[in-house]
Write a protein that holds these residues in place. Structure first.
Motif, PDB file in Angstrom:
ATOM      1  N   UNK A 227      41.307  -6.898 -59.200  1.00 17.53           N
ATOM      2  CA  UNK A 227      41.467  -5.787 -59.797  1.00 17.53           C
ATOM      3  C   UNK A 227      42.439  -5.355 -61.393  1.00 17.53           C
ATOM      4  N   UNK A 228      43.029  -5.552 -61.086  1.00 16.93           N
ATOM      5  CA  UNK A 228      44.584  -5.979 -62.145  1.00 16.93           C
ATOM      6  C   UNK A 228      43.715  -6.443 -63.315  1.00 16.93           C
ATOM      7  N   UNK A 229      43.469  -7.657 -63.197  1.00 12.36           N
ATOM      8  CA  UNK A 229      43.294  -8.311 -63.755  1.00 12.36           C
ATOM      9  C   UNK A 229      41.813  -7.089 -65.347  1.00 12.36           C
ATOM     10  N   UNK A 230      41.008  -6.504 -64.077  1.00 16.08           N
ATOM     11  CA  UNK A 230      39.890  -5.779 -64.831  1.00 16.08           C
ATOM     12  C   UNK A 230      40.927  -4.970 -66.253  1.00 16.08           C
ATOM     13  N   UNK A 231      41.599  -4.116 -65.357  1.00 17.61           N
ATOM     14  CA  UNK A 231      42.798  -3.204 -66.491  1.00 17.61           C
ATOM     15  C   UNK A 231      42.670  -4.404 -67.778  1.00 17.61           C
ATOM     16  N   UNK A 232      43.137  -4.909 -68.252  1.00 20.04           N
ATOM     17  CA  UNK A 232      43.289  -5.971 -69.302  1.00 20.04           C
ATOM     18  C   UNK A 232      41.976  -6.564 -70.158  1.00 20.04           C
TER      19      UNK A 232
ATOM     20  N   UNK B  48      51.215  -8.592 -65.771  1.00 24.34           N
ATOM     21  CA  UNK B  48      52.320  -8.626 -66.682  1.00 24.34           C
ATOM     22  C   UNK B  48      52.770  -9.316 -67.433  1.00 24.34           C
ATOM     23  N   UNK B  49      52.590 -10.373 -67.293  1.00 28.55           N
ATOM     24  CA  UNK B  49      54.108 -11.306 -68.321  1.00 28.55           C
ATOM     25  C   UNK B  49      52.700 -11.223 -69.679  1.00 28.55           C
ATOM     26  N   UNK B  50      51.089 -11.492 -68.900  1.00 23.80           N
ATOM     27  CA  UNK B  50      50.573 -11.293 -70.804  1.00 23.80           C
ATOM     28  C   UNK B  50      50.202 -10.010 -71.041  1.00 23.80           C
ATOM     29  N   UNK B  51      50.412  -9.085 -70.573  1.00 28.72           N
ATOM     30  CA  UNK B  51      50.244  -7.701 -71.177  1.00 28.72           C
ATOM     31  C   UNK B  51      51.472  -8.051 -72.397  1.00 28.72           C
ATOM     32  N   UNK B  52      52.869  -7.980 -71.660  1.00 26.51           N
ATOM     33  CA  UNK B  52      54.164  -8.350 -72.607  1.00 26.51           C
ATOM     34  C   UNK B  52      54.111  -9.318 -73.894  1.00 26.51           C
ATOM     35  N   UNK B  53      53.329 -10.850 -73.667  1.00 27.08           N
ATOM     36  CA  UNK B  53      52.903 -11.305 -74.934  1.00 27.08           C
ATOM     37  C   UNK B  53      52.126 -10.947 -75.696  1.00 27.08           C
ATOM     38  N   UNK B  54      51.616 -10.214 -75.238  1.00 23.95           N
ATOM     39  CA  UNK B  54      50.330  -9.573 -76.031  1.00 23.95           C
ATOM     40  C   UNK B  54      51.133  -8.895 -77.098  1.00 23.95           C
ATOM     41  N   UNK B  55      51.992  -8.673 -76.080  1.00 22.87           N
ATOM     42  CA  UNK B  55      52.896  -7.251 -77.178  1.00 22.87           C
ATOM     43  C   UNK B  55      53.802  -7.350 -77.972  1.00 22.87           C
ATOM     44  N   UNK B  56      54.347  -8.775 -77.753  1.00 23.61           N
ATOM     45  CA  UNK B  56      54.993  -9.325 -79.059  1.00 23.61           C
ATOM     46  C   UNK B  56      54.988 -10.812 -79.450  1.00 23.61           C
TER      47      UNK B  56
ATOM     48  N   UNK C 244      42.235  -8.357 -74.080  1.00 23.28           N
ATOM     49  CA  UNK C 244      41.776  -9.272 -74.288  1.00 23.28           C
ATOM     50  C   UNK C 244      40.105  -9.251 -75.569  1.00 23.28           C
ATOM     51  N   UNK C 245      39.661  -8.576 -75.428  1.00 22.47           N
ATOM     52  CA  UNK C 245      38.625  -8.556 -76.606  1.00 22.47           C
ATOM     53  C   UNK C 245      39.631  -7.674 -77.846  1.00 22.47           C
ATOM     54  N   UNK C 246      40.129  -7.197 -77.958  1.00 24.49           N
ATOM     55  CA  UNK C 246      40.550  -6.956 -79.115  1.00 24.49           C
ATOM     56  C   UNK C 246      41.337  -7.903 -79.701  1.00 24.49           C
TER      57      UNK C 246
ATOM     58  N   UNK D 105      48.663 -17.509 -81.170  1.00 25.68           N
ATOM     59  CA  UNK D 105      49.616 -17.759 -80.081  1.00 25.68           C
ATOM     60  C   UNK D 105      48.867 -17.100 -78.142  1.00 25.68           C
ATOM     61  N   UNK D 106      48.707 -16.269 -78.262  1.00 24.16           N
ATOM     62  CA  UNK D 106      47.960 -16.341 -77.028  1.00 24.16           C
ATOM     63  C   UNK D 106      46.857 -16.556 -76.682  1.00 24.16           C
ATOM     64  N   UNK D 107      46.173 -16.525 -77.880  1.00 27.06           N
ATOM     65  CA  UNK D 107      44.453 -16.784 -77.491  1.00 27.06           C
ATOM     66  C   UNK D 107      44.915 -18.995 -77.598  1.00 27.06           C
ATOM     67  N   UNK D 108      45.491 -19.430 -77.813  1.00 26.04           N
ATOM     68  CA  UNK D 108      45.590 -20.990 -77.627  1.00 26.04           C
ATOM     69  C   UNK D 108      46.317 -21.167 -76.330  1.00 26.04           C
ATOM     70  N   UNK D 109      47.831 -20.381 -75.327  1.00 25.90           N
ATOM     71  CA  UNK D 109      48.690 -20.669 -75.049  1.00 25.90           C
ATOM     72  C   UNK D 109      47.705 -19.725 -73.542  1.00 25.90           C
ATOM     73  N   UNK D 110      47.731 -18.582 -73.447  1.00 32.10           N
ATOM     74  CA  UNK D 110      47.671 -18.508 -71.566  1.00 32.10           C
ATOM     75  C   UNK D 110      45.653 -17.239 -71.543  1.00 32.10           C
ATOM     76  N   UNK D 111      45.365 -17.167 -72.804  1.00 37.40           N
ATOM     77  CA  UNK D 111      44.061 -16.798 -72.730  1.00 37.40           C
ATOM     78  C   UNK D 111      43.056 -17.657 -71.468  1.00 37.40           C
ATOM     79  N   UNK D 112      43.050 -18.256 -71.658  1.00 32.43           N
ATOM     80  CA  UNK D 112      41.747 -19.209 -70.550  1.00 32.43           C
ATOM     81  C   UNK D 112      42.298 -19.315 -69.338  1.00 32.43           C
ATOM     82  N   UNK D 113      43.911 -19.802 -69.114  1.00 34.51           N
ATOM     83  CA  UNK D 113      44.034 -18.884 -68.314  1.00 34.51           C
ATOM     84  C   UNK D 113      44.940 -18.068 -67.293  1.00 34.51           C
ATOM     85  N   UNK D 114      44.392 -16.894 -67.972  1.00 39.84           N
ATOM     86  CA  UNK D 114      44.244 -15.404 -67.308  1.00 39.84           C
ATOM     87  C   UNK D 114      42.813 -15.415 -67.046  1.00 39.84           C
TER      88      UNK D 114
END
Length: 793
Positions: free
Chosen positions: A628-633, A593-601, A637-639, A606-615
């Motif tokens: 299962x939650x990861x599948x929905x996001x 959920x935090x990653x979804x918010x980061x993508x929004x804000x 990530x591809x966008x 920034x997201x690709x450098x900071x959170x992408x690989x950890x997610x």
């Protein structure tokens, strides 16, 4: 063991009884099935006629619900009008309540959708509606009356005059039942706006006047509430001569119900009247009503408190200064009503012990009812406070209403405090630059023990803080410790303790979300030290997931306002450590959920450098729900990707998807990844060379976010350079001061300064070379190394 078996048996029987939705034990008999069976070869019209004639109640209701659809079909329209509609009207004579209500709704839909010409409608459906209004069942009569009132809005004037007016007048005769006369009042009020003034004066006005004098108080009250519509149809002059006398008499009625209706009608009719009528008739009448309500302390008092704001606004232009002051004083009296009698009421209850039980209970009931009315009066007065501020004016707030406002904020009953807290932001807006007058009252409300009171002020705290920031105090708390915000914001932050001791997770969520508004009020350092720790704590310890998500949203929003890179990176690394690498699975789920918010804000970069690989690491998580939650996001990530720059990230994403497709054993996760793959295939990754031409408008928002992040880094570098320059300048000043002192000392012993200067210069240059050559970092280099170290991390 025997008692244990008996207990378990009785428990099983109780649980069996709770299965209310289980099917009946017995099956339908052959005869019952035959009654419900209809020949499938019948047409819609024939089936409807058959069911209306010999079907069950539920089947007849279904036909009536389907009647608008039958009439909409052009092929069956005429046959439906000839065969089905007469049958429906016939069935309704003996129908039960459910069928009557269904028919009233269907008849209205037919007219609303223009399925039948108006002439045909008035000859068939309208006659049924008019006859059904007189039903003895009150629920049925009410449903058909509501339908008739809606139908009147859609019918032309000629049909109303021919079909409805005569029937309505007949219902209003004294010989008719009370229910019929009540229906007449509502019908006359509805049709009064349809006719010319002379028709109303000739046909309707005599019946209206008769109903205003009716022997039943309910009829008088109902007709009184329709006088507004009748007056608008007649015009000003006829209203002054015919309606106002009736209205004045109704406001003095012996029944409280009628007087309340009279007061509400006075409020509604104000916009129609001229200044002379308001000055000579309405204002004295309103003053009299207010005085009587305070003296009687009956049910009219809360209504007066409710309507006072509208009254004062409606007659404001026609008041003298003395009258205006009278209404302000009267309002202040309403805000304090009942507070003086609390002690007296407690003294009255003590001698009741010696009386008989029946009289004691009745007296206690009367006392409690009176207290409830007085509390409601103060609550309604608190609701009207913004209107009274507008009436009084911001300049007169301090001498006239400030003390009253403070009393309302400290009222002993929480409902009054809740109401005033809900309107606090409106008062702030009206006061403008004088909003600091009620600063202490806001602090008191934020420290209130009642959760309901806190809800009112917490929900509007962003608007309140905006008022304070724009009212001549446009500075942060750290910059002006004596400003109004220096007391408000600590109280706002302290309210978190009281709110999180309750179980109201919606209020907790609202508090977490509204903390983001402090970015305008607090400096970067204060945000990092005071607000962000609260959000990080609630992000981990809050129980409800919406509260965690709201805390994460505010945390990431405020982190964008933190100026120091080390502090921002510490927050981001903390999120990864505390959530992505957490031992508890629900915290790892929150990380998604935090990653979804980061993508929004934040920007894509920034997201690709900071959170992408950890997610993506979570695709190997041992808990199926996380995968299962990861599948929905994954589609999100591809966008984010752009080729060829992000080719490596795309390969990582493809590898993650392939592994889930091949090795996943959980059925739900397998379905989730299949759905994600279908969506991933639809997403086209743009090429970097095409981005500027084809995708510029789509990425405009992302470009703005990236520029803000870059600006934050540039500002930080500028501040570091300023600090370095200031430090070097300070050192240079010290060196000059030391050399000046040495020069003065040497000048006193020798007057030849040349060699002394040269030696001084040579001695001062040597330490600087030693400093560069040694392992001691130069000023500013420590920050640079720290940055490079944090980047490597």
């Amino acid at each position: 063991m025997g008692s244990l078996d008996a207990t378990s048996t009785s428990l099983a029987e109780d649980l069996q009884d709770l299965q209310l939705d289980r099917p009946a034990k017995g099956l339908k008999s052959v005869e019952e099935l035959e009654k419900l069976t209809v020949d499938e070869h019948l047409s819609d019209i024939e089936r409807s006629v058959y069911l209306l004639s010999s079907g069950q109640e539920v089947q007849r209701i279904s036909v009536i619900h389907n009647l608008p659809d039958l009439l909409r079909d052009t092929e069956s329209h005429d046959e439906c009008m000839r065969r089905v509609v007469p049958k429906v009207r016939e069935v309704l004579h003996l129908a039960q309540t459910e069928m009557q209500v269904a028919a009233s709704s269907a008849f209205l839909q037919i007219l609303q959708k223009n399925l039948v010409p108006v002439q045909n409608y008035s000859q068939t459906f309208l006659q049924t509606i008019l006859n059904s209004v007189d039903s003895k069942d009150p629920d049925v009569a009410s449903a058909w009356l509501d339908t008739l009132l809606d139908v009147i809005d859609l019918l032309p004037k000629e049909v109303i005059k021919k079909e409805i007016l005569g029937s309505a007048i007949a219902k209003g005769q004294l010989a008719q039942s009370v229910q019929s006369r009540l229906a007449c009042c509502r019908i006359l009020g509805k049709i009064s706006t349809k006719f010319e003034p002379f028709v109303i004066k000739k046909e309707i006005l005599p019946v209206v006047q008769s109903l205003c004098q009716d022997v039943d108080y309910e009829v008088r009250g109902c007709m009184c509430r329709q006088l507004d519509c009748v007056a608008r149809g007649m015009g000003l002059e006829a209203t002054k001569s015919a309606i106002l006398p009736e209205l004045v008499e109704l406001t003095n009625d012996e029944e409280c119900h009628v007087r309340i209706a009279g007061l509400e009608t006075v409020v509604n009719i104000l916009s129609l009247l001229d200044a002379e009528t308001c000055g000579t008739t309405i204002i004295p009448l309103v003053c009299k009503i207010c005085q009587q309500a305070v003296q009687a302390e009956d049910a009219t008092l809360p209504v007066v408190a409710t309507q006072l704001g509208k009254l004062c606004h409606g007659i404001s232009d026609n008041l003298t200064d003395e009258q205006r002051q009278w209404f302000i004083d009267f309002y202040k009296k309403l805000c304090h009503v009942g507070l003086e009698k609390n002690k007296a009421s407690s003294r009255v209850t003590t001698p009741l012990i010696d009386k008989d039980r029946g009289s004691k209970e009745s007296d206690l009931t009367d006392i409690f009812e009176l207290e409830d009315k007085l509390v409601e009066c103060r609550k309604n007065s608190a609701y009207n406070f913004p209107a009274m501020v507008l009436f009084c004016g911001a300049k007169q707030f301090k001498p006239e209403l400030h003390l009253t406002f403070t009393h309302l904020c400290k009222d002993p009953h929480f409902l009054v405090r809740k109401t005033i807290s809900s309107g606090f932001h409106e008062v702030c807006k009206l006061l403008g630059n004088n909003a600091n007058l009620i600063q202490s009252d806001l602090v008191a409300l934020l420290k209130d023990e009642s959760i309901e009171v806190l809800r009112g002020v917490i929900s509007t705290i962003p608007a309140i803080l905006d008022c304070y920031m724009s009212s001549g105090s446009n500075h942060t708390v750290s910059e002006s410790k004596s400003g109004p915000l220096s007391d408000i914001i600590p109280a706002f932050l302290a309210s978190e303790n009281a709110i999180f001791t309750s179980h109201n997770w919606r209020l907790q969520e609202e508090l977490m979300r509204n903390l983001s508004c402090l970015s305008r009020c607090y400096s970067s350092e204060s945000l990092y030290n005071k607000v962000i720790p609260i959000l990080r704590q609630k992000l981990v310890k809050a129980r409800a997931l919406p509260v965690k998500v709201a805390a994460a949203h505010s945390l990431l929003k405020l982190t964008r306002k933190v100026k120091k890179r080390e502090q921002r990176e510490e927050i981001y690394h903390g999120l990864i450590h505390d959530f992505c690498h957490a031992r508890k699975c629900y915290l790892r789920n929150v990380f998604i959920d935090i990653c979804r918010i980061v993508i929004e804000l934040y920007s894509k970069k920034f997201f690709k450098e900071t959170f992408y690989e950890y997610l993506l690491e979570l695709h190997t998580d041992s808990v199926p729900n996380i995968r299962l939650s990861l599948c929905s996001i994954l589609p999100d990530l591809k966008r984010l990707l752009i080729l060829p720059t992000d080719r490596g990230l795309l390969q990582q994403l493809d590898a993650c998807v392939r592994k889930l497709l091949v090795s996943e054993k959980d059925r739900d996760v397998s379905d989730g990844i299949q759905s994600a793959v279908e969506e991933l295939d639809k997403i086209h990754i743009p090429m970097q060379s095409m981005t500027r031409r084809n995708f510029f408008e789509q990425d405009l928002d992302d470009q703005k976010k990236e520029e803000e992040e870059k600006l934050l880094l540039d500002n930080e570098e500028k501040e570091l350079k300023k600090e370095e320059e200031a430090a070097e300048k300070k050192k240079g000043d010290k060196r000059n001061l030391v050399s000046a002192k040495k020069g003065s000392e040497n000048g006193s012993s020798s007057r030849i300064p040349g060699p002394r200067k040269a030696s001084t210069t040579s001695t001062t240059n040597k330490p600087s070379k030693t400093t560069r050559g040694s392992g001691i970092p130069a000023p500013g280099s420590a920050g640079t190394r720290g940055d490079s170290k944090s980047k490597r991390q």
